[in-house]
Design a protein around this motif. Structure first.
Motif, PDB file in Angstrom:
ATOM      1  N   GLY A   1       0.830  -1.213   0.000  1.00  0.00           N
ATOM      2  CA  GLY A   1       0.000   0.000   0.000  1.00  0.00           C
ATOM      3  C   GLY A   1       0.855   1.249   0.000  1.00  0.00           C
ATOM      4  N   VAL A   2       0.184   2.395   0.130  1.00  0.00           N
ATOM      5  CA  VAL A   2       0.871   3.680  -0.034  1.00  0.00           C
ATOM      6  C   VAL A   2       1.926   3.924   1.043  1.00  0.00           C
ATOM      7  CG1 VAL A   2      -0.941   4.971   1.214  1.00  0.00           C
ATOM      8  CG2 VAL A   2       0.441   6.154  -0.451  1.00  0.00           C
TER       9      VAL A   2
ATOM     10  N   ASP B   1     -13.711   4.281  -2.377  1.00  0.00           N
ATOM     11  CA  ASP B   1     -14.400   4.264  -3.669  1.00  0.00           C
ATOM     12  C   ASP B   1     -13.400   4.453  -4.808  1.00  0.00           C
ATOM     13  OD1 ASP B   1     -16.563   4.029  -2.092  1.00  0.00           O
ATOM     14  OD2 ASP B   1     -17.362   6.033  -2.445  1.00  0.00           O
ATOM     15  N   LEU B   2     -12.446   5.369  -4.585  1.00  0.00           N
ATOM     16  CA  LEU B   2     -11.428   5.602  -5.620  1.00  0.00           C
ATOM     17  C   LEU B   2     -10.610   4.339  -5.842  1.00  0.00           C
ATOM     18  CD1 LEU B   2     -10.118   9.138  -4.594  1.00  0.00           C
ATOM     19  CD2 LEU B   2     -11.837   8.565  -6.287  1.00  0.00           C
ATOM     20  N   LEU B   3     -10.305   3.656  -4.724  1.00  0.00           N
ATOM     21  CA  LEU B   3      -9.493   2.435  -4.828  1.00  0.00           C
ATOM     22  C   LEU B   3     -10.254   1.342  -5.576  1.00  0.00           C
ATOM     23  CD1 LEU B   3      -8.071   2.451  -1.192  1.00  0.00           C
ATOM     24  CD2 LEU B   3      -6.686   2.551  -3.273  1.00  0.00           C
ATOM     25  N   ILE B   4     -11.534   1.174  -5.229  1.00  0.00           N
ATOM     26  CA  ILE B   4     -12.326   0.120  -5.882  1.00  0.00           C
ATOM     27  C   ILE B   4     -12.453   0.420  -7.379  1.00  0.00           C
ATOM     28  CG2 ILE B   4     -14.613  -0.968  -6.016  1.00  0.00           C
ATOM     29  CD1 ILE B   4     -14.863  -0.491  -2.962  1.00  0.00           C
ATOM     30  N   GLU B   5     -12.742   1.685  -7.696  1.00  0.00           N
ATOM     31  CA  GLU B   5     -12.887   2.047  -9.115  1.00  0.00           C
ATOM     32  C   GLU B   5     -11.584   1.804  -9.876  1.00  0.00           C
ATOM     33  OE1 GLU B   5     -16.408   5.381  -8.689  1.00  0.00           O
ATOM     34  OE2 GLU B   5     -14.347   6.041  -8.904  1.00  0.00           O
ATOM     35  N   ARG B   6     -10.464   2.158  -9.246  1.00  0.00           N
ATOM     36  CA  ARG B   6      -9.164   1.954  -9.894  1.00  0.00           C
ATOM     37  C   ARG B   6      -8.903   0.461 -10.116  1.00  0.00           C
ATOM     38  NH1 ARG B   6      -4.131   4.564 -10.229  1.00  0.00           N
ATOM     39  NH2 ARG B   6      -5.425   6.381 -10.570  1.00  0.00           N
ATOM     40  N   ALA B   7      -9.205  -0.333  -9.077  1.00  0.00           N
ATOM     41  CA  ALA B   7      -8.933  -1.768  -9.178  1.00  0.00           C
ATOM     42  C   ALA B   7      -9.807  -2.411 -10.248  1.00  0.00           C
ATOM     43  CB  ALA B   7      -9.164  -2.428  -7.832  1.00  0.00           C
TER      44      ALA B   7
ATOM     45  N   PRO C   1      -3.273  -6.400  -7.606  1.00  0.00           N
ATOM     46  CA  PRO C   1      -4.536  -7.076  -7.279  1.00  0.00           C
ATOM     47  C   PRO C   1      -4.971  -6.827  -5.842  1.00  0.00           C
ATOM     48  CG  PRO C   1      -2.748  -8.668  -7.604  1.00  0.00           C
ATOM     49  CD  PRO C   1      -2.212  -7.329  -7.990  1.00  0.00           C
ATOM     50  N   SER C   2      -4.031  -6.517  -4.955  1.00  0.00           N
ATOM     51  CA  SER C   2      -4.451  -6.292  -3.567  1.00  0.00           C
ATOM     52  C   SER C   2      -4.472  -4.802  -3.216  1.00  0.00           C
ATOM     53  CB  SER C   2      -3.530  -7.063  -2.624  1.00  0.00           C
ATOM     54  OG  SER C   2      -2.192  -6.744  -2.919  1.00  0.00           O
TER      55      SER C   2
ATOM     56  N   ILE D   1      -7.333  -3.827  -0.619  1.00  0.00           N
ATOM     57  CA  ILE D   1      -7.137  -4.348   0.743  1.00  0.00           C
ATOM     58  C   ILE D   1      -5.897  -3.723   1.387  1.00  0.00           C
ATOM     59  CG2 ILE D   1      -6.677  -6.457   2.107  1.00  0.00           C
ATOM     60  CD1 ILE D   1      -9.501  -6.333   0.993  1.00  0.00           C
ATOM     61  N   ASP D   2      -4.789  -3.686   0.634  1.00  0.00           N
ATOM     62  CA  ASP D   2      -3.549  -3.139   1.208  1.00  0.00           C
ATOM     63  C   ASP D   2      -3.753  -1.705   1.689  1.00  0.00           C
ATOM     64  OD1 ASP D   2      -2.344  -5.474   0.569  1.00  0.00           O
ATOM     65  OD2 ASP D   2      -1.051  -4.699  -1.019  1.00  0.00           O
ATOM     66  N   ASN D   3      -4.446  -0.912   0.866  1.00  0.00           N
ATOM     67  CA  ASN D   3      -4.596   0.498   1.244  1.00  0.00           C
ATOM     68  C   ASN D   3      -5.679   0.717   2.296  1.00  0.00           C
ATOM     69  OD1 ASN D   3      -2.645   2.248  -0.184  1.00  0.00           O
ATOM     70  ND2 ASN D   3      -3.418   1.049  -1.913  1.00  0.00           N
ATOM     71  N   THR D   4      -6.679  -0.138   2.308  1.00  0.00           N
ATOM     72  CA  THR D   4      -7.682   0.004   3.367  1.00  0.00           C
ATOM     73  C   THR D   4      -7.019  -0.326   4.702  1.00  0.00           C
ATOM     74  OG1 THR D   4      -9.321  -0.720   1.774  1.00  0.00           O
ATOM     75  CG2 THR D   4     -10.032  -0.653   4.049  1.00  0.00           C
TER      76      THR D   4
END
Ligand code: HEM
Length: 475
Positions: free
Chosen positions: A113-114, A261-267, A275-276, A279-282
């Motif tokens: 993640g970030v 939401d941004l993460l889901i849209e990007r994924a 692929p993760s 989850i990694d960023n959440t």
């Protein structure tokens, strides 16, 4: 033939192990000593895993070796850097020569993640998430923060006159808030408690490893059954939260622009994305966004409980504001100064660490690839040469004219890091802290319980080892 091949493989493995465990560290050590950098090797007996022992070793070393010295633990060689100008160069101009330090890289739960990634993978995630926590976006969450903090604090009236561990209460509040602001999910109290307790136990287990030379030879990422258990529980909860959000995202008419939401849209949209990613960023946002802010609140309450004159001043300022909103927040000037001073004396993230990925030069010292670099923020924040002879004292007035006027070298103040990897949640953290303390000051006065034992303890964050028992009195 078979035997010969096995012997070659065994010899190669031994050679590789020798190179990694002895040759490489000795080369790193030589690179330090030939440039005149002194230091010491921590023997297995010295590698203490207790708060007092660690701060004693650090203080003793600073007195003996000055502003740059090396520490060798097992096969890991680290350079400790305290000089503000070298630190600034390291974190800003030379930032792209470094990845995150050993402890963060070992924490499997942060994935890529970030917080833990580097290079283009990090930049992509930073661009995506960074602006979710700007003041402009946070304005929409002000009411959420205010309502949660107010309700939380008001519930404590049942606890007035009893001894309460306010650190646990703050952890519960900040886990709930970060879940709501970053993921859009309000969570039950028992889930909030499970998250911060598991996370704490997880960090403690990793901390013991990083302090142990044994693991430096066998790899920090290797997981025991106990670590896997904590990780599994945390990941299951986080996956459930993400799943809930994913199911409702497409059916929602208006977009809220939340980090998740941004993460889901990007994924969903981008090919070749990690692929993760979600989850990694959440995990990262929940973990980076709760304990740090809770620690800021806890240490501020401690300082106000031990400096009652400042508690009174902050209370009269809070009482002057009938209803707190985004516009009149800036009137909380004394509280603002108190928070900066609290971040100086008890920085929630007291160590910033990096691994050198490409040779570079910092203040005429060549930093070789493979060297770990440690920036002891808490020691920099108490340096008498920079902050004056009263650097150990709680004096919020030093911030009356802003950070730049509070000390001789402003780049010595690093509660949120510096350079491109500076904290993305600092505005949110200060907003949560101000709103919560505003309600606390208006509702209660407090003293520290006589049973309190002062023992600031470093894991990834700086927390009170035995909690923060206080006695609340309803105003
Ligand atoms: C008082 C509270 C906080 C403190 C003292 C704090 C401190 C820090 C520091 C020192 C760093 C830089 C680490 C480094 O350079 O290695 C950092 C990075 C970060 N913080 Fe915070 N933090 C706080 C609150 C938050 C909150 C509320 C969030 C949630 C949004 C957050 C999310 C992050 C993230 C994602 C990074 C990594 C940024 C990157 O590498 O690009 N932090 N924080």
């Amino acid at each position: 033939m078979m035997v010969a091949m096995m012997m070659v493989v065994a010899a190669a493995a031994v050679g590789w192990g020798w190179w990694l465990s002895f040759w490489k560290p000795s080369q790193l050590l030589y690179a330090c000593t030939r440039q005149g950098i002194c230091g010491f090797t921590l023997s297995p007996l010295q590698s203490v895993d207790c708060a007092e022992g660690r701060s004693w070793i650090l203080l003793n070393s600073i007195q003996r070796h000055g502003k740059m010295f090396y520490v060798k633990l097992g096969k890991v060689v680290s350079l400790v850097v305290l000089d503000p100008l070298s630190v600034q160069q390291l974190l800003t101009q030379n930032a792209d020569c470094y990845a995150k330090g050993l402890f963060v890289r070992a924490l499997g739960i942060l994935g890529n993640g970030v917080f833990s990634s580097s290079g283009s993978e990090w930049m992509d995630q930073r661009q995506l998430l960074g602006h979710c926590f700007f003041m402009r976006e946070l304005k929409d969450h002000f009411e959420t923060i205010q309502e949660a903090a107010k309700n939380h604090v008001e519930c404590w009236s049942a606890l007035a006159t009893e001894v309460v561990d306010v650190h646990k209460l703050f952890l519960e509040l900040t886990v709930g808030l970060i879940c709501e602001i970053a993921i859009g999910e309000s969570i039950e109290k028992k889930i909030a408690i499970m998250i911060f307790e598991r996370f704490n136990s997880y960090l403690n287990k990793y901390r013991q490893r990083v302090c142990s030379p044994f693991y430096s030879f066998f790899g920090y990422r290797w997981k025991s059954q106990y670590i896997m258990e904590d990780e599994k529980h945390l990941l299951t909860t986080i996956k459930e939260l993400v799943c809930k959000r994913e199911q409702t995202l497409n059916s929602r008419s208006s977009k809220e622009g939340l980090a998740i939401d941004l993460l889901i849209e990007r994924a969903q949209g981008k090919e070749n994305s990690n692929p993760s990613l979600v989850i990694d960023n959440t995990s990262t946002l929940i973990l980076a966004g709760h304990e740090t802010t809770a620690n800021l609140l806890t240490w501020t309450v401690y300082l106000l409980g031990t400096h009652l004159n400042w508690q009174e001043e902050a209370r009269s300022e809070a009482q002057g504001i009938i209803e707190l909103d985004m516009k009149n927040m800036s009137q909380l000037k004394i509280l603002g100064m108190i928070l900066w001073e609290s971040l100086r004396l008890y920085p929630p993230q007291p160590i910033i660490a990096r691994r050198c990925m490409r040779e570079n030069t910092v203040s005429d010292i060549i930093i070789p690839k493979g060297l770990e670099v440690i920036i002891p923020v808490s020691a920099m924040h108490r340096n008498k040469d920079v902050w004056g002879q009263d650097s150990e004292e709680f004096k919020p007035g030093r911030f009356a004219n802003g950070i730049n006027k509070a000390c001789k070298v402003p780049s010595s103040f690093l509660p949120f890091g510096s350079g491109p990897r500076t904290c993305i949640g600092q505005t949110l953290a200060l907003l949560e802290a101000k709103v919560t303390l505003y309600h606390m000051l208006k509702n209660y006065s407090w003293e520290i319980s006589p049973g309190y034992q002062h023992c600031p303890d470093v894991t990834l964050t700086l927390q009170p080892l035995f909690g923060m028992p206080i006695i609340l009195v309803r105003q």
